[in-house]
Each structure stands twice: as structure tokens, then as C-alpha cells.
Write a protein that holds these residues in place. Structure first.
Motif, PDB file in Angstrom:
ATOM      1  N   GLY A  13      39.434  41.396  26.963  1.00 29.41           N
ATOM      2  CA  GLY A  13      37.330  41.664  27.044  1.00 29.41           C
ATOM      3  C   GLY A  13      37.543  41.263  28.342  1.00 29.41           C
ATOM      4  N   ALA A  14      38.087  42.312  29.324  1.00 28.84           N
ATOM      5  CA  ALA A  14      37.965  42.561  30.650  1.00 28.84           C
ATOM      6  C   ALA A  14      36.767  43.989  30.848  1.00 28.84           C
ATOM      7  CB  ALA A  14      39.262  43.842  31.078  1.00 28.84           C
ATOM      8  N   GLY A  15      35.922  43.825  31.538  1.00 27.92           N
ATOM      9  CA  GLY A  15      35.439  44.830  32.036  1.00 27.92           C
ATOM     10  C   GLY A  15      35.637  45.743  33.337  1.00 27.92           C
TER      11      GLY A  15
ATOM     12  N   VAL B  38      49.182  44.428  38.378  1.00 20.42           N
ATOM     13  CA  VAL B  38      48.021  44.685  38.870  1.00 20.42           C
ATOM     14  C   VAL B  38      47.549  45.695  38.723  1.00 20.42           C
ATOM     15  CG1 VAL B  38      46.405  44.139  40.194  1.00 20.42           C
ATOM     16  CG2 VAL B  38      48.668  42.275  40.174  1.00 20.42           C
ATOM     17  N   ALA B  39      46.138  45.459  37.928  1.00 22.94           N
ATOM     18  CA  ALA B  39      45.410  47.274  37.781  1.00 22.94           C
ATOM     19  C   ALA B  39      43.417  46.244  38.023  1.00 22.94           C
ATOM     20  CB  ALA B  39      45.614  47.737  36.778  1.00 22.94           C
ATOM     21  N   LYS B  40      42.631  47.593  38.181  1.00 24.48           N
ATOM     22  CA  LYS B  40      41.728  48.026  38.253  1.00 24.48           C
ATOM     23  C   LYS B  40      40.829  48.234  37.246  1.00 24.48           C
ATOM     24  CE  LYS B  40      37.273  47.661  41.127  1.00 24.48           C
ATOM     25  NZ  LYS B  40      36.852  48.196  43.260  1.00 24.48           N
ATOM     26  N   VAL B  41      40.343  47.623  36.647  1.00 20.06           N
ATOM     27  CA  VAL B  41      39.568  48.245  35.179  1.00 20.06           C
ATOM     28  C   VAL B  41      38.453  49.332  35.912  1.00 20.06           C
ATOM     29  CG1 VAL B  41      37.758  48.178  33.460  1.00 20.06           C
ATOM     30  CG2 VAL B  41      39.126  46.857  34.071  1.00 20.06           C
ATOM     31  N   ARG B  42      38.975  50.896  35.518  1.00 24.21           N
ATOM     32  CA  ARG B  42      37.734  51.606  35.947  1.00 24.21           C
ATOM     33  C   ARG B  42      36.987  52.251  35.147  1.00 24.21           C
ATOM     34  NH1 ARG B  42      37.599  51.378  41.256  1.00 24.21           N
ATOM     35  NH2 ARG B  42      37.648  53.327  41.918  1.00 24.21           N
ATOM     36  N   GLY B  43      37.026  51.913  34.168  1.00 22.85           N
ATOM     37  CA  GLY B  43      36.209  52.400  32.867  1.00 22.85           C
ATOM     38  C   GLY B  43      36.531  52.253  31.631  1.00 22.85           C
TER      39      GLY B  43
ATOM     40  N   ALA C 274      45.049  39.542  30.717  1.00 24.85           N
ATOM     41  CA  ALA C 274      44.444  38.605  31.271  1.00 24.85           C
ATOM     42  C   ALA C 274      43.741  38.618  32.879  1.00 24.85           C
ATOM     43  CB  ALA C 274      45.708  37.939  32.618  1.00 24.85           C
ATOM     44  N   ILE C 275      42.553  38.426  33.017  1.00 20.29           N
ATOM     45  CA  ILE C 275      41.961  39.012  34.069  1.00 20.29           C
ATOM     46  C   ILE C 275      41.669  38.062  35.370  1.00 20.29           C
ATOM     47  CG2 ILE C 275      38.991  38.584  34.184  1.00 20.29           C
ATOM     48  CD1 ILE C 275      38.526  39.408  31.500  1.00 20.29           C
ATOM     49  N   ILE C 276      42.104  38.333  36.132  1.00 15.98           N
ATOM     50  CA  ILE C 276      42.654  38.254  37.344  1.00 15.98           C
ATOM     51  C   ILE C 276      40.773  37.080  38.468  1.00 15.98           C
ATOM     52  CG2 ILE C 276      43.381  38.256  40.012  1.00 15.98           C
ATOM     53  CD1 ILE C 276      45.031  40.472  38.612  1.00 15.98           C
ATOM     54  N   ASP C 277      41.120  35.644  38.395  1.00 21.67           N
ATOM     55  CA  ASP C 277      40.097  35.234  39.662  1.00 21.67           C
ATOM     56  C   ASP C 277      41.141  34.500  40.875  1.00 21.67           C
ATOM     57  OD1 ASP C 277      39.376  34.021  37.319  1.00 21.67           O
ATOM     58  OD2 ASP C 277      40.577  32.832  36.629  1.00 21.67           O
ATOM     59  N   THR C 278      41.799  34.846  41.086  1.00 21.51           N
ATOM     60  CA  THR C 278      42.676  35.346  42.619  1.00 21.51           C
ATOM     61  C   THR C 278      44.167  35.618  42.608  1.00 21.51           C
ATOM     62  OG1 THR C 278      43.521  32.495  43.011  1.00 21.51           O
ATOM     63  CG2 THR C 278      40.941  33.151  43.482  1.00 21.51           C
ATOM     64  N   ILE C 279      44.030  36.570  43.794  1.00 21.56           N
ATOM     65  CA  ILE C 279      46.098  36.759  44.051  1.00 21.56           C
ATOM     66  C   ILE C 279      45.560  36.502  45.339  1.00 21.56           C
ATOM     67  CG2 ILE C 279      47.497  38.353  44.477  1.00 21.56           C
ATOM     68  CD1 ILE C 279      45.824  40.048  42.302  1.00 21.56           C
ATOM     69  N   TYR C 280      46.827  35.502  45.842  1.00 20.39           N
ATOM     70  CA  TYR C 280      47.091  35.257  47.370  1.00 20.39           C
ATOM     71  C   TYR C 280      48.442  35.877  47.692  1.00 20.39           C
ATOM     72  CZ  TYR C 280      44.032  31.693  47.725  1.00 20.39           C
ATOM     73  OH  TYR C 280      42.186  30.959  47.734  1.00 20.39           O
TER      74      TYR C 280
ATOM     75  N   LEU D 101      40.744  52.398  31.279  1.00 21.27           N
ATOM     76  CA  LEU D 101      41.390  53.506  31.981  1.00 21.27           C
ATOM     77  C   LEU D 101      41.655  52.425  33.118  1.00 21.27           C
ATOM     78  CD1 LEU D 101      41.987  56.442  32.704  1.00 21.27           C
ATOM     79  CD2 LEU D 101      40.043  56.494  34.279  1.00 21.27           C
ATOM     80  N   LEU D 102      42.593  51.990  33.381  1.00 18.38           N
ATOM     81  CA  LEU D 102      43.041  51.443  34.135  1.00 18.38           C
ATOM     82  C   LEU D 102      43.964  52.296  35.655  1.00 18.38           C
ATOM     83  CD1 LEU D 102      45.073  48.847  32.715  1.00 18.38           C
ATOM     84  CD2 LEU D 102      42.559  48.843  33.055  1.00 18.38           C
ATOM     85  N   GLN D 103      43.905  51.585  36.692  1.00 21.57           N
ATOM     86  CA  GLN D 103      43.809  52.001  38.238  1.00 21.57           C
ATOM     87  C   GLN D 103      44.849  51.187  38.849  1.00 21.57           C
ATOM     88  OE1 GLN D 103      41.360  54.115  40.803  1.00 21.57           O
ATOM     89  NE2 GLN D 103      42.717  55.289  41.698  1.00 21.57           N
ATOM     90  N   PHE D 104      46.295  51.315  39.166  1.00 21.93           N
ATOM     91  CA  PHE D 104      46.553  50.168  39.413  1.00 21.93           C
ATOM     92  C   PHE D 104      46.352  49.988  40.944  1.00 21.93           C
ATOM     93  CE2 PHE D 104      49.062  52.326  36.168  1.00 21.93           C
ATOM     94  CZ  PHE D 104      49.209  51.038  35.719  1.00 21.93           C
ATOM     95  N   VAL D 105      47.124  48.527  41.678  1.00 25.12           N
ATOM     96  CA  VAL D 105      46.483  48.122  42.738  1.00 25.12           C
ATOM     97  C   VAL D 105      48.058  47.823  43.037  1.00 25.12           C
ATOM     98  CG1 VAL D 105      45.872  45.858  44.005  1.00 25.12           C
ATOM     99  CG2 VAL D 105      45.005  47.226  41.813  1.00 25.12           C
ATOM    100  N   ASP D 106      48.575  47.384  44.476  1.00 27.79           N
ATOM    101  CA  ASP D 106      49.996  47.540  46.003  1.00 27.79           C
ATOM    102  C   ASP D 106      49.218  45.870  45.745  1.00 27.79           C
ATOM    103  OD1 ASP D 106      48.291  47.776  47.530  1.00 27.79           O
ATOM    104  OD2 ASP D 106      49.316  49.236  48.345  1.00 27.79           O
TER     105      ASP D 106
END
Length: 100
Positions: A48-50, A3-8, A80-86, A26-31
Motif C-alpha cells: 500500500g505504498a504511495g 531502495v526506491a522512491k515511488v514516483r507514480g 516494505a515502506i521505509i521509515d528511516t535509513i542510516y 512507477l519507481l525510481q531507484f535511490v543510491d
């Protein structure tokens, strides 16, 4: 996958010909608790992630085969673009709540 967050975005005018037309992020990882980690990576975008979206990243030999039929020199690709994580009945992330 990770899992990562798009930073730019990353723009390169000179690159391997097989990467022409491929969007680089450019991605930053998420724990597992939803905390942003200090590790960054550049990945090709196949969905097509933003910026600020959370995504799933495939790495390694699979990444070279995801975008089109030709082999490309890729180590990571957003698949994939994530909608939710539980995690254990606790919501870690919701795309819907991110934009409120």
C-alpha cells in the motif's frame, strides 16, 4: 533488495488475468547517499505504498511469489515502506522529516 522512491502509478486495463487487482507503481531507484538515480522500474505493490514514499523492492523469482499463492508474471514487488535509513551513523532518509 533495492531502495526506491515511488514516483507514480501505472494503470493498465488490458493485462494478464493474474495481475487483476494488483496495484502497479512507477519507481525510481535511490543510491546509498540518498541520491535519486535515473533508473526507473514498474513494480507490483504488496504494502500500500504511495507517491513520494521510499520503499524496498524485491526483484527476480521472489517477486513472483510475494503477492498471494499463485504465480504471477512479476519481476519486481514493493515489500516494505521505509521509515528511516542510516548509513555509518548518518541519517540518509526519514519518512517523518519528509512531510514537514
Amino acid at each position: 533488495m533495492q531502495v526506491a522512491k515511488v514516483r507514480g502509478t501505472v494503470v493498465s486495463t488490458q493485462k494478464d488475468p493474474s495481475l487483476r487487482g494488483v496495484k502497479l507503481l512507477l519507481l525510481q531507484f535511490v543510491d546509498e547517499d540518498g541520491n535519486i538515480l535515473p533508473q526507473y522500474e514498474v513494480a507490483a505493490d504488496s504494502v500500500g505504498a504511495g507517491v513520494d514514499e521510499w520503499v524496498l523492492v524485491s526483484r527476480g523469482s521472489v517477486a513472483r511469489q510475494v503477492i498471494g499463492n499463485e504465480q504471477r508474471p512479476l519481476d519486481a514487488v514493493v515489500v516494505a515502506i521505509i521509515d528511516t535509513i542510516y548509513v555509518e551513523d548518518r541519517m540518509i532518509y526519514s519518512k517523518k522529516d519528509q512531510y514537514r
